[in-house]
Scaffold this motif. Sequence first.
Motif, PDB file in Angstrom:
ATOM      1  N   VAL A   1      52.913   1.894  -5.984  1.00  0.00           N
ATOM      2  CA  VAL A   1      52.746   3.261  -5.480  1.00  0.00           C
ATOM      3  C   VAL A   1      51.769   4.034  -6.361  1.00  0.00           C
ATOM      4  O   VAL A   1      50.829   4.677  -5.881  1.00  0.00           O
ATOM      5  N   VAL A   2      51.980   3.939  -7.709  1.00  0.00           N
ATOM      6  CA  VAL A   2      51.122   4.705  -8.624  1.00  0.00           C
ATOM      7  C   VAL A   2      49.682   4.213  -8.539  1.00  0.00           C
ATOM      8  O   VAL A   2      48.744   5.008  -8.371  1.00  0.00           O
ATOM      9  N   ILE A   3      49.497   2.888  -8.638  1.00  0.00           N
ATOM     10  CA  ILE A   3      48.136   2.340  -8.592  1.00  0.00           C
ATOM     11  C   ILE A   3      47.485   2.697  -7.256  1.00  0.00           C
ATOM     12  O   ILE A   3      46.319   3.084  -7.202  1.00  0.00           O
ATOM     13  N   GLY A   4      48.286   2.610  -6.184  1.00  0.00           N
ATOM     14  CA  GLY A   4      47.756   2.934  -4.867  1.00  0.00           C
ATOM     15  C   GLY A   4      47.286   4.369  -4.794  1.00  0.00           C
ATOM     16  O   GLY A   4      46.192   4.651  -4.311  1.00  0.00           O
ATOM     17  N   SER A   5      48.085   5.320  -5.356  1.00  0.00           N
ATOM     18  CA  SER A   5      47.653   6.718  -5.249  1.00  0.00           C
ATOM     19  C   SER A   5      46.433   6.970  -6.132  1.00  0.00           C
ATOM     20  O   SER A   5      45.551   7.744  -5.744  1.00  0.00           O
ATOM     21  N   VAL A   6      46.373   6.313  -7.310  1.00  0.00           N
ATOM     22  CA  VAL A   6      45.190   6.476  -8.152  1.00  0.00           C
ATOM     23  C   VAL A   6      43.958   5.937  -7.421  1.00  0.00           C
ATOM     24  O   VAL A   6      42.893   6.573  -7.402  1.00  0.00           O
TER      25      VAL A   6
ATOM     26  N   LEU B   1      51.310  -2.459 -15.392  1.00  0.00           N
ATOM     27  CA  LEU B   1      50.182  -1.762 -14.767  1.00  0.00           C
ATOM     28  C   LEU B   1      50.140  -0.298 -15.177  1.00  0.00           C
ATOM     29  O   LEU B   1      49.087   0.250 -15.499  1.00  0.00           O
ATOM     30  N   ILE B   2      51.328   0.343 -15.167  1.00  0.00           N
ATOM     31  CA  ILE B   2      51.390   1.752 -15.525  1.00  0.00           C
ATOM     32  C   ILE B   2      51.003   1.952 -16.979  1.00  0.00           C
ATOM     33  O   ILE B   2      50.266   2.871 -17.336  1.00  0.00           O
ATOM     34  N   ARG B   3      51.481   1.028 -17.838  1.00  0.00           N
ATOM     35  CA  ARG B   3      51.150   1.145 -19.257  1.00  0.00           C
ATOM     36  C   ARG B   3      49.632   1.042 -19.436  1.00  0.00           C
ATOM     37  O   ARG B   3      49.025   1.830 -20.151  1.00  0.00           O
ATOM     38  N   ALA B   4      49.023   0.056 -18.771  1.00  0.00           N
ATOM     39  CA  ALA B   4      47.573  -0.138 -18.919  1.00  0.00           C
ATOM     40  C   ALA B   4      46.815   1.103 -18.446  1.00  0.00           C
ATOM     41  O   ALA B   4      45.873   1.564 -19.106  1.00  0.00           O
ATOM     42  N   LEU B   5      47.271   1.673 -17.340  1.00  0.00           N
ATOM     43  CA  LEU B   5      46.620   2.868 -16.807  1.00  0.00           C
ATOM     44  C   LEU B   5      46.669   4.010 -17.825  1.00  0.00           C
ATOM     45  O   LEU B   5      45.666   4.677 -18.103  1.00  0.00           O
ATOM     46  N   CYS B   6      47.871   4.238 -18.402  1.00  0.00           N
ATOM     47  CA  CYS B   6      48.034   5.353 -19.342  1.00  0.00           C
ATOM     48  C   CYS B   6      47.251   5.112 -20.629  1.00  0.00           C
ATOM     49  O   CYS B   6      46.583   6.012 -21.131  1.00  0.00           O
ATOM     50  N   VAL B   7      47.324   3.876 -21.170  1.00  0.00           N
ATOM     51  CA  VAL B   7      46.589   3.585 -22.402  1.00  0.00           C
ATOM     52  C   VAL B   7      45.098   3.792 -22.171  1.00  0.00           C
ATOM     53  O   VAL B   7      44.408   4.440 -22.968  1.00  0.00           O
ATOM     54  N   GLY B   8      44.606   3.281 -21.060  1.00  0.00           N
ATOM     55  CA  GLY B   8      43.181   3.417 -20.756  1.00  0.00           C
ATOM     56  C   GLY B   8      42.762   4.868 -20.686  1.00  0.00           C
ATOM     57  O   GLY B   8      41.779   5.274 -21.309  1.00  0.00           O
ATOM     58  N   PHE B   9      43.544   5.686 -19.971  1.00  0.00           N
ATOM     59  CA  PHE B   9      43.192   7.097 -19.826  1.00  0.00           C
ATOM     60  C   PHE B   9      43.211   7.808 -21.175  1.00  0.00           C
ATOM     61  O   PHE B   9      42.264   8.506 -21.541  1.00  0.00           O
ATOM     62  N   ILE B  10      44.308   7.605 -21.944  1.00  0.00           N
ATOM     63  CA  ILE B  10      44.438   8.315 -23.217  1.00  0.00           C
ATOM     64  C   ILE B  10      43.290   7.949 -24.158  1.00  0.00           C
ATOM     65  O   ILE B  10      42.642   8.822 -24.749  1.00  0.00           O
ATOM     66  N   GLU B  11      43.003   6.661 -24.279  1.00  0.00           N
ATOM     67  CA  GLU B  11      41.983   6.245 -25.239  1.00  0.00           C
ATOM     68  C   GLU B  11      40.592   6.690 -24.801  1.00  0.00           C
ATOM     69  O   GLU B  11      39.759   7.052 -25.616  1.00  0.00           O
ATOM     70  N   LEU B  12      40.361   6.670 -23.479  1.00  0.00           N
ATOM     71  CA  LEU B  12      39.059   7.107 -22.968  1.00  0.00           C
ATOM     72  C   LEU B  12      38.828   8.577 -23.320  1.00  0.00           C
ATOM     73  O   LEU B  12      37.765   8.957 -23.824  1.00  0.00           O
ATOM     74  N   ILE B  13      39.840   9.416 -23.060  1.00  0.00           N
ATOM     75  CA  ILE B  13      39.675  10.852 -23.300  1.00  0.00           C
ATOM     76  C   ILE B  13      39.576  11.139 -24.788  1.00  0.00           C
ATOM     77  O   ILE B  13      38.763  11.947 -25.237  1.00  0.00           O
ATOM     78  N   ARG B  14      40.409  10.449 -25.599  1.00  0.00           N
ATOM     79  CA  ARG B  14      40.387  10.727 -27.036  1.00  0.00           C
ATOM     80  C   ARG B  14      39.131  10.196 -27.704  1.00  0.00           C
ATOM     81  O   ARG B  14      38.807  10.588 -28.821  1.00  0.00           O
ATOM     82  N   GLY B  15      38.443   9.255 -27.031  1.00  0.00           N
ATOM     83  CA  GLY B  15      37.269   8.659 -27.640  1.00  0.00           C
ATOM     84  C   GLY B  15      36.009   9.499 -27.495  1.00  0.00           C
ATOM     85  O   GLY B  15      35.041   9.265 -28.206  1.00  0.00           O
ATOM     86  N   VAL B  16      36.015  10.476 -26.565  1.00  0.00           N
ATOM     87  CA  VAL B  16      34.786  11.244 -26.359  1.00  0.00           C
ATOM     88  C   VAL B  16      35.026  12.692 -26.780  1.00  0.00           C
ATOM     89  O   VAL B  16      36.150  13.163 -26.760  1.00  0.00           O
ATOM     90  N   PRO B  17      33.961  13.386 -27.208  1.00  0.00           N
ATOM     91  CA  PRO B  17      34.134  14.780 -27.634  1.00  0.00           C
ATOM     92  C   PRO B  17      34.402  15.719 -26.457  1.00  0.00           C
ATOM     93  O   PRO B  17      34.011  15.422 -25.326  1.00  0.00           O
ATOM     94  N   LEU B  18      35.084  16.846 -26.759  1.00  0.00           N
ATOM     95  CA  LEU B  18      35.411  17.834 -25.719  1.00  0.00           C
ATOM     96  C   LEU B  18      34.144  18.362 -25.050  1.00  0.00           C
ATOM     97  O   LEU B  18      34.125  18.595 -23.840  1.00  0.00           O
ATOM     98  N   ILE B  19      33.071  18.519 -25.849  1.00  0.00           N
ATOM     99  CA  ILE B  19      31.823  19.051 -25.270  1.00  0.00           C
ATOM    100  C   ILE B  19      31.347  18.167 -24.134  1.00  0.00           C
ATOM    101  O   ILE B  19      30.945  18.659 -23.075  1.00  0.00           O
ATOM    102  N   SER B  20      31.419  16.842 -24.322  1.00  0.00           N
ATOM    103  CA  SER B  20      30.920  15.960 -23.266  1.00  0.00           C
ATOM    104  C   SER B  20      31.806  16.090 -22.035  1.00  0.00           C
ATOM    105  O   SER B  20      31.318  16.008 -20.905  1.00  0.00           O
ATOM    106  N   LEU B  21      33.120  16.326 -22.232  1.00  0.00           N
ATOM    107  CA  LEU B  21      33.992  16.533 -21.066  1.00  0.00           C
ATOM    108  C   LEU B  21      33.657  17.834 -20.345  1.00  0.00           C
ATOM    109  O   LEU B  21      33.692  17.899 -19.113  1.00  0.00           O
ATOM    110  N   LEU B  22      33.330  18.867 -21.141  1.00  0.00           N
ATOM    111  CA  LEU B  22      32.993  20.155 -20.514  1.00  0.00           C
ATOM    112  C   LEU B  22      31.701  20.030 -19.719  1.00  0.00           C
ATOM    113  O   LEU B  22      31.601  20.544 -18.595  1.00  0.00           O
TER     114      LEU B  22
END
Lengths: 395, 428
Positions: A29-34, B252-273
């Motif tokens: 469900v989560v992967i699908g919504s993403v 899958l959920i863990r991989a998604l969260c780790v990927g997101f957190i590390e991606l955001i923490r790896g780049v400066p806020l200015i580049s996000l803005l």
Amino acid sequence: MAIAQAGPPKARVAPWNDPVIRGWFFQLVVIGSVALLAWYLVSNTIENLERQQISTGFGYLGQEAGFEIGDSLIPYSPADTYARAIFVGILNTLRVSVIGIVLATILGTLIGVGRLSPNWLLAKICEWYVEAFRNVPLLLWLFLIYKLISDLFPGPRQAISLLWDTIFLTNRGVYFPVPFAHDVHSWIGVGLLVGIAGAWLIHRWARARQAATGQPFPSIWVGAGVIVGVPVLVWLMGGAPTAFSVPALKGFNFQGGIVIQPEFTALLVGLVVYTSAFVAEIVRSGILALHKGQSEAAYSLGLSRAQAMRLVLLPQALRVIVPPMTSQYLNITKNSSLAIAIGYPDLVASINVTINQTGQAIENVLIIMAAYLSVSLTISLFMNWYNRQIALKER
Amino acid sequence: MSQATEAGQVAPARLPPTVDTGAIAWLRKNLFSSVGNSLTTIVLAGLLVWLAVWFIDWALLKATFQAESGQACVGTGGACWALINDKLRLIFFGSFPYEEQWRPLLAILAMIAMLVLSCDRRMWNWRLAIVWAIGSFVTFLLMFGQIHIPVTLIFVVALLAGAGGYLLRRATAPDMERIAWIVLMALGALYLVLRVAGVIRGAAIPVAPFEYVETGLWGGLPVTMILATYGLAAAFPYGILLALGRRSNLPLIRALCVGFIELIRGVPLISLLIMASFLLPLFLPPGVSFDKFLRAQVAVILFAGAYIAEVVRGGLQSLPKGQFEAADAMGLNYAQKTAFIVLPQALRVVIPPLINTFIGFFKDTTLVLVIGIFDFLNTANAALVDPKWAGFPGEVYLFAAFVYFCFCYSMSRYSKYLERELNKGTQR
């Protein structure tokens, strides 16, 4: 009487109560919504790009950039490609980050140790330094320092000269003399490497001898002598060229020598003073985390304060200090992007101009992310390797 | 007292010990314990006195406090506080309509009151939700001047609150409360069904006591405070979700969260803005445009969530495994385990570092000036542009630094105090 079956009875669970099936259901469900969200954004983007007739792909990197960059480590002109302009930006980011990391570590360690000084006044001054720099935004410090440099330093014609007219401070930068290019310089570089290797060998030999015989050897002083001595020897053997390109006022500005731009100075000073306040807190809490018995035992063995700090306290404190220090080093690298606000041409500044000229935001954002992520990853890998080196060796 | 050593011999009396209490002893111990120490003290004290004399001379004795323009300050050798005096309202409120500037002033006070009330530990229960609901409503009503509340939103909130309350309280609550949750949920669902079916038309409750002021005119301290406070408040629940996802045992959920957190923490806020200002318009369907202020707020929320997730993860990791196992053994499901066992203990540990994260974001909101939003630092910059007052950047930046310092320093003192308070149970 029936005989009980061997092994535990198989539990009959309805599929919606089976944790494994439920787990996979939620994940899908989560992967699908993403994926759905991503598809929505991508389809919008494609539509918008087509409507605005923005081309895609990295082909623009080979085109002529056409913008000036004020400060560059490698030769660059507006006729060069976008790829080279972005590379100049990456080099500038790396330059200010690396120098900033080294200086912030030194200054921060001094202030952190200063906060633990038995001298009340020194400890208080260090404490207020930390509070003052930590509680005000870095960007404000950058603006303040940059304005002060351009206001307090005079123009080139009234430059402040130091050391018998060889160094000049102006609001366009600090001018230093440099030696004219000479064949011996590359050999001096080789000599420096040889000196460092020699000092390292002497240090190893001294430690082995002290472990075996208990005889101390002043390996720090001898090592420093070797590191300085070998290049000097090479320089003398190469005929000791002393010709310097000294900056001199010609027309409206200085010619010759090298110049450190005010933008670079402001960014570096700002990064160093801001980060050193955080480094000082890390160093202080690392030392305070040690048990009091460690310093008492060191003093009762007859070590001086400096010896106790260098031989007993700091090596142990390093284990607590290194992990948070890694994130401060990453912060310096990321905070160097504030350069854009005072006009130092770093990676983000180059990319910003490129986006404005080409309109290709997605590709450029990908380049920024890839560049910063690889720099961050390199620093993390190096610091993790160092952390393993100093970690307590346990069986 | 004398000591008898050998028969008949009396040892000579010793000198009394040197004083080890009082001002002189304190000076001797802390400032003049050795030659090196005394030298350090004298040099530092000399430097400090010289600096203090220079500063008092510049900032008070030779300073100009009232003047028509910067001309009056030239050549005095002192600070030009008249500039601050003249530009105070610009620095604090930006280009908010001049006649209406009492509104952002009251909004600042409302937000400060809200934050101060949130600092009181007695408020850390359902009262906090009420304080924030009222505080936020007052703040945004004052800033916008008019708020139109969609009726649908009210019923969506009712549906979510009812469902949440029922799920968490169904096993323990008395019958009346359980029925109340179900009724709330049913009302929300009923309205939404009717609304989707087209039986009820969409409506909005207008609250419009003042003139409408768009976000493009907002500026100064309210902008800084709103970006930091609501950036972090919105990022808090989603940071917790990210942290839980990172600790989850679903790959899958863990991989998604780790990927997101590390991606955001790896780049400066200015580049996000920069990304938010260039990419958000591309991501949205044609014709839908996004307010610049909201873009910056979205970037800050995305960024803050990843950092909060890491702080919360620290708290989750500090919980002993037995807590999770005990909750499982009691037969609690995942939501109950998380809400009643894990989060209350984990969040308690991370409150002080969360306040430090908040201080960090309060300072980092200054970066929004690169995409042209007038936060407090940027309105200070704007005060420098006036040619009438050219040439006194130091005074303006010092003043801005002082304001930032007051906010950040008081928050860091509070975080230190809270750390001591919360650890009282575990430390002696």
